[in-house]
Design a protein around this motif. Sequence first.
Motif, PDB file in Angstrom:
ATOM      1  N   TYR A  19      52.107  45.021 153.915  1.00 40.44           N
ATOM      2  CA  TYR A  19      51.734  44.280 155.123  1.00 40.44           C
ATOM      3  C   TYR A  19      52.948  43.550 155.700  1.00 40.44           C
ATOM      4  O   TYR A  19      53.202  43.600 156.906  1.00 40.44           O
ATOM      5  N   LEU A  20      53.696  42.886 154.854  1.00 42.14           N
ATOM      6  CA  LEU A  20      54.823  42.084 155.312  1.00 42.14           C
ATOM      7  C   LEU A  20      55.962  42.940 155.856  1.00 42.14           C
ATOM      8  O   LEU A  20      56.550  42.614 156.891  1.00 42.14           O
ATOM      9  N   GLY A  78      53.798  41.852 159.106  1.00 44.24           N
ATOM     10  CA  GLY A  78      53.288  40.606 158.549  1.00 44.24           C
ATOM     11  C   GLY A  78      54.326  39.528 158.336  1.00 44.24           C
ATOM     12  O   GLY A  78      53.979  38.337 158.293  1.00 44.24           O
ATOM     13  N   ALA A  79      55.589  39.893 158.186  1.00 42.49           N
ATOM     14  CA  ALA A  79      56.623  38.894 157.926  1.00 42.49           C
ATOM     15  C   ALA A  79      56.715  37.865 159.050  1.00 42.49           C
ATOM     16  O   ALA A  79      57.132  36.725 158.824  1.00 42.49           O
ATOM     17  N   ARG A 102      55.348  31.191 153.711  1.00 40.29           N
ATOM     18  CA  ARG A 102      55.586  31.098 152.265  1.00 40.29           C
ATOM     19  C   ARG A 102      54.706  32.107 151.528  1.00 40.29           C
ATOM     20  O   ARG A 102      53.560  32.338 151.900  1.00 40.29           O
ATOM     21  N   PHE A 103      55.277  32.664 150.468  1.00 34.11           N
ATOM     22  CA  PHE A 103      54.566  33.653 149.654  1.00 34.11           C
ATOM     23  C   PHE A 103      54.749  33.263 148.193  1.00 34.11           C
ATOM     24  O   PHE A 103      55.848  33.354 147.644  1.00 34.11           O
ATOM     25  N   VAL A 104      53.661  32.792 147.573  1.00 33.49           N
ATOM     26  CA  VAL A 104      53.685  32.425 146.160  1.00 33.49           C
ATOM     27  C   VAL A 104      53.053  33.568 145.377  1.00 33.49           C
ATOM     28  O   VAL A 104      51.888  33.917 145.597  1.00 33.49           O
ATOM     29  N   ALA A 105      53.804  34.148 144.461  1.00 23.08           N
ATOM     30  CA  ALA A 105      53.373  35.342 143.736  1.00 23.08           C
ATOM     31  C   ALA A 105      53.173  35.018 142.261  1.00 23.08           C
ATOM     32  O   ALA A 105      54.115  34.599 141.578  1.00 23.08           O
ATOM     33  N   LEU A 106      51.944  35.207 141.755  1.00 26.78           N
ATOM     34  CA  LEU A 106      51.634  35.012 140.342  1.00 26.78           C
ATOM     35  C   LEU A 106      51.685  36.359 139.629  1.00 26.78           C
ATOM     36  O   LEU A 106      51.049  37.316 140.065  1.00 26.78           O
ATOM     37  N   THR A 107      52.393  36.415 138.544  1.00 28.32           N
ATOM     38  CA  THR A 107      52.602  37.637 137.753  1.00 28.32           C
ATOM     39  C   THR A 107      52.945  38.831 138.643  1.00 28.32           C
ATOM     40  O   THR A 107      52.291  39.875 138.582  1.00 28.32           O
ATOM     41  N   PRO A 108      53.954  38.699 139.494  1.00 27.36           N
ATOM     42  CA  PRO A 108      54.321  39.836 140.351  1.00 27.36           C
ATOM     43  C   PRO A 108      54.955  40.953 139.537  1.00 27.36           C
ATOM     44  O   PRO A 108      55.390  40.754 138.397  1.00 27.36           O
ATOM     45  N   LEU A 109      54.999  42.135 140.127  1.00 25.53           N
ATOM     46  CA  LEU A 109      55.658  43.280 139.479  1.00 25.53           C
ATOM     47  C   LEU A 109      56.455  44.024 140.533  1.00 25.53           C
ATOM     48  O   LEU A 109      56.110  45.127 140.939  1.00 25.53           O
ATOM     49  N   ARG A 132      63.425  40.941 148.267  1.00 29.35           N
ATOM     50  CA  ARG A 132      63.142  39.773 149.098  1.00 29.35           C
ATOM     51  C   ARG A 132      62.888  40.211 150.533  1.00 29.35           C
ATOM     52  O   ARG A 132      63.537  41.120 151.042  1.00 29.35           O
ATOM     53  N   ILE A 133      61.932  39.539 151.170  1.00 29.33           N
ATOM     54  CA  ILE A 133      61.590  39.847 152.553  1.00 29.33           C
ATOM     55  C   ILE A 133      62.208  38.777 153.443  1.00 29.33           C
ATOM     56  O   ILE A 133      61.842  37.590 153.346  1.00 29.33           O
ATOM     57  N   PRO A 134      63.162  39.111 154.284  1.00 29.92           N
ATOM     58  CA  PRO A 134      63.815  38.115 155.135  1.00 29.92           C
ATOM     59  C   PRO A 134      62.804  37.345 155.974  1.00 29.92           C
ATOM     60  O   PRO A 134      61.854  37.905 156.515  1.00 29.92           O
TER      61      PRO A 134
END
Length: 281
Positions: free
Chosen positions: A135-136, A141-142, A147-154, A209-211
């Motif tokens: 999406y981003l 979507g970006a 802000r994007f907080v990611a829990l247990t990202p992969l 990383r998404i600018p």
Amino acid sequence: MRRAVLLLATLVLALPAAAHAAPDTPPPGANDFTCKPTAAKPRPLVLVHGLGANMDNNWAFMAPRLKAEGWCVFALTYGLDARQASSPYRPGGVMRMQDSARELRSFVARVRRATGAKEVDLVGHSEGTVMPRWYLERLGGAKRVRRFVALTPLWRGTEIAGTPWLRDLGAVFGLDKPIIEAVEQFCASCPQFVRGSEYLNALNADGERIPGVWHTNIVTRYDELVIPFTSGIMRDGGRNIVVQDVCPFNLSEHAFVAYDPVVFQLIRNALDARHAQEVRC
């Protein structure tokens, strides 16, 4: 081939459903579309669940606490298989992540219209970290997310049960596509989580990383599904937090981070860094 199919299937089956709530039941404190952001909390939050879960059983702990802190909190259940419409419990996130990303885009647009906010913040868990990337990065979507907080990202996928090597070994004998197609019959997103998948390779070609988006990645050393857990450590930016570096005796694993008071404090601080508080273990 059969073993590889079963191992890939663990990506969806190993995630416990905390409560078999209907997928359209929002968690407490979420989806009040009359809520208006304040000067202190100017962006609504959109919570994005993990594979095999839904918005209620993934966010029943976090949503009411974030609401109590003053945020307008919203959540969705995405990626439902229409063939399971008559089932009392339908696991979310099982469709292709590209398709789920379109659902997320529509939901964010609805939240923005209702609240009048130009941007939202995302909090995602497990699949709710890598699905939003489409999406981003690919659906505009970006421009809508701060802000994007990611829990247990992969970000670089998982190597659970040696699935990348089984897939690659199968390719030598021309079995990789039959393996993937077999898994996709009941979980189209599952092969996309494996390290080296076409989905992840396409997203990572331009970096992780998404600018324009402020990234916070929260990982646990005891993650039994994201293997290695360092797949969630963003290499090219963002803030990376290992839960056990903050609280050494914390035992939260992949699923329980969504119910962990320590992780709640980390999320709160990441979303409102100007008013960050000391984390109490």
